[in-house]
Write a protein that holds these residues in place. Sequence first.
Motif, PDB file in Angstrom:
ATOM      1  N   THR A  62       0.827  -1.188   0.000  1.00  0.00           N
ATOM      2  CA  THR A  62       0.000   0.000   0.000  1.00  0.00           C
ATOM      3  C   THR A  62       0.869   1.248   0.000  1.00  0.00           C
ATOM      4  O   THR A  62       1.886   1.299   0.697  1.00  0.00           O
ATOM      5  CB  THR A  62      -0.905  -0.002   1.247  1.00  0.00           C
ATOM      6  N   ASN A  66      -3.716   3.698  -0.609  1.00  0.00           N
ATOM      7  CA  ASN A  66      -4.234   2.877  -1.696  1.00  0.00           C
ATOM      8  C   ASN A  66      -3.272   1.733  -1.990  1.00  0.00           C
ATOM      9  O   ASN A  66      -2.064   1.887  -1.872  1.00  0.00           O
ATOM     10  CB  ASN A  66      -4.403   3.710  -2.977  1.00  0.00           C
ATOM     11  N   GLY A  88      -4.291   4.855  -6.582  1.00  0.00           N
ATOM     12  CA  GLY A  88      -5.041   3.608  -6.606  1.00  0.00           C
ATOM     13  C   GLY A  88      -5.508   3.177  -7.984  1.00  0.00           C
ATOM     14  O   GLY A  88      -6.044   2.086  -8.146  1.00  0.00           O
TER      15      GLY A  88
END
Length: 111
Positions: A62, A66, A88
């Motif tokens: 991550t 995101n 993301g």
Amino acid sequence: MVRTTRLEVIDRNGRVRVVIGTLANDDYDEDDDTIGVSIRDARGRERLVLTTDDKTCAASVTGSGNNVAGIDADGRGSVSVYVAAPDGTVVQSWAQPHHHRPPSTSVPRTS
């Protein structure tokens, strides 16, 4: 021997930085039996997660909130991999769908 369903490792300031075991919390359904390892930053956000349950296993990295990279596999042979931008948005992905294996064509051994 120590038995537990969840182990949390905290830093010097009392913040949870690593979770090993069941990952049921605000991010997961409490009835979910997802087992894994979650490595978190100082703000408690997951940064690296390895999970498995009865159907799949996954690993994800991550960025700023995101997922930016990950791999998922199920027990039937399907695999998917993705890379995403920091916001993301998936920028590259690959998937190998489940395929039935052909019957074995091996020849029996003779003595």
